[in-house]
Design a protein around this motif. Structure first.
Motif, short mmCIF file in Angstrom:
data_model
loop_
_atom_site.label_atom_id
_atom_site.label_comp_id
_atom_site.label_asym_id
_atom_site.label_seq_id
_atom_site.Cartn_x
_atom_site.Cartn_y
_atom_site.Cartn_z
N UNK A 1 41.40 9.34 -17.79
CA UNK A 1 41.76 8.71 -19.07
C UNK A 1 42.87 7.68 -18.85
N UNK A 2 43.85 8.00 -18.01
CA UNK A 2 44.93 7.05 -17.71
C UNK A 2 44.39 5.78 -17.05
N UNK A 3 43.43 5.94 -16.16
CA UNK A 3 42.82 4.79 -15.50
C UNK A 3 42.08 3.93 -16.53
N UNK A 4 41.37 4.57 -17.43
CA UNK A 4 40.65 3.83 -18.47
C UNK A 4 41.62 3.07 -19.36
N UNK A 5 42.70 3.73 -19.77
CA UNK A 5 43.69 3.06 -20.62
C UNK A 5 44.34 1.89 -19.90
N UNK A 6 44.60 2.04 -18.60
CA UNK A 6 45.18 0.94 -17.82
C UNK A 6 44.21 -0.25 -17.78
N UNK A 7 42.93 0.03 -17.64
CA UNK A 7 41.93 -1.04 -17.64
C UNK A 7 41.89 -1.75 -18.98
N UNK A 8 41.91 -0.97 -20.06
CA UNK A 8 41.85 -1.55 -21.40
C UNK A 8 43.11 -2.36 -21.72
N UNK A 9 44.27 -1.90 -21.29
CA UNK A 9 45.51 -2.64 -21.51
C UNK A 9 45.47 -4.01 -20.83
N UNK A 10 44.77 -4.08 -19.72
CA UNK A 10 44.66 -5.33 -18.98
C UNK A 10 43.51 -6.20 -19.50
N UNK A 11 42.83 -5.67 -20.52
CA UNK A 11 41.70 -6.36 -21.14
C UNK A 11 40.62 -6.73 -20.13
N UNK A 12 40.34 -5.78 -19.24
CA UNK A 12 39.29 -5.95 -18.24
C UNK A 12 38.08 -5.12 -18.65
N UNK A 13 36.91 -5.69 -18.50
CA UNK A 13 35.70 -4.93 -18.81
C UNK A 13 35.40 -3.98 -17.66
N UNK A 14 34.59 -2.99 -17.95
CA UNK A 14 34.22 -2.05 -16.89
C UNK A 14 33.42 -2.77 -15.81
N UNK A 15 32.63 -3.76 -16.20
CA UNK A 15 31.86 -4.53 -15.22
C UNK A 15 32.80 -5.30 -14.27
#
Length: 108
Positions: free
Chosen positions: A21-35
């Motif tokens: 979950x922390x990794x997902x939140x870090x990705x979303x904070x950086x506005x990066x898509x999963x792709x």
């Protein structure tokens, strides 16, 4: 070859879930898509989804690759850094049995 099922204790399961979950939140904070993250980490998108869900079957290398893309790879160095229990055992002078000397089989 049969896939090995990894069994974790509930406490450990919660830890890896939280890490995902922390990794997902870090990705979303950086506005990066999963792709984007999957491509940069050189993993598949389903592997990234598994990481974000905290699946224990994903290799540590894949977790580290994602952390590197997010600029959080140094967080990996924190794992087991402060080994309080190990230091207490060391300070208590707990002796570990040493290996016995090799036998000389020539003398029977």
């Amino acid at each position: 070859m049969a896939k090995v099922k990894i069994v974790l204790l509930p406490k450990t399961r919660r830890i890896i879930d939280e890490m995902g979950e922390n990794i997902k939140l870090a990705r979303l904070r950086r506005k990066l898509s999963s792709e984007q993250v999957a491509e940069r980490a050189n993993i598949s998108r389903p592997t990234l989804v598994s990481i974000e869900k905290g699946k224990p079957s994903v290799s540590m290398g894949s977790y580290l690759s994602v952390l590197q893309v997010l600029g959080l790879e140094k967080d990996f160095l924190i794992v087991a850094k402060d080994d309080t229990l190990g230091r207490k055992l060391q300070d208590a002078g707990i002796l570990v049995n040493e290996r016995a000397a090799k036998r000389n089989d020539k003398n029977g």
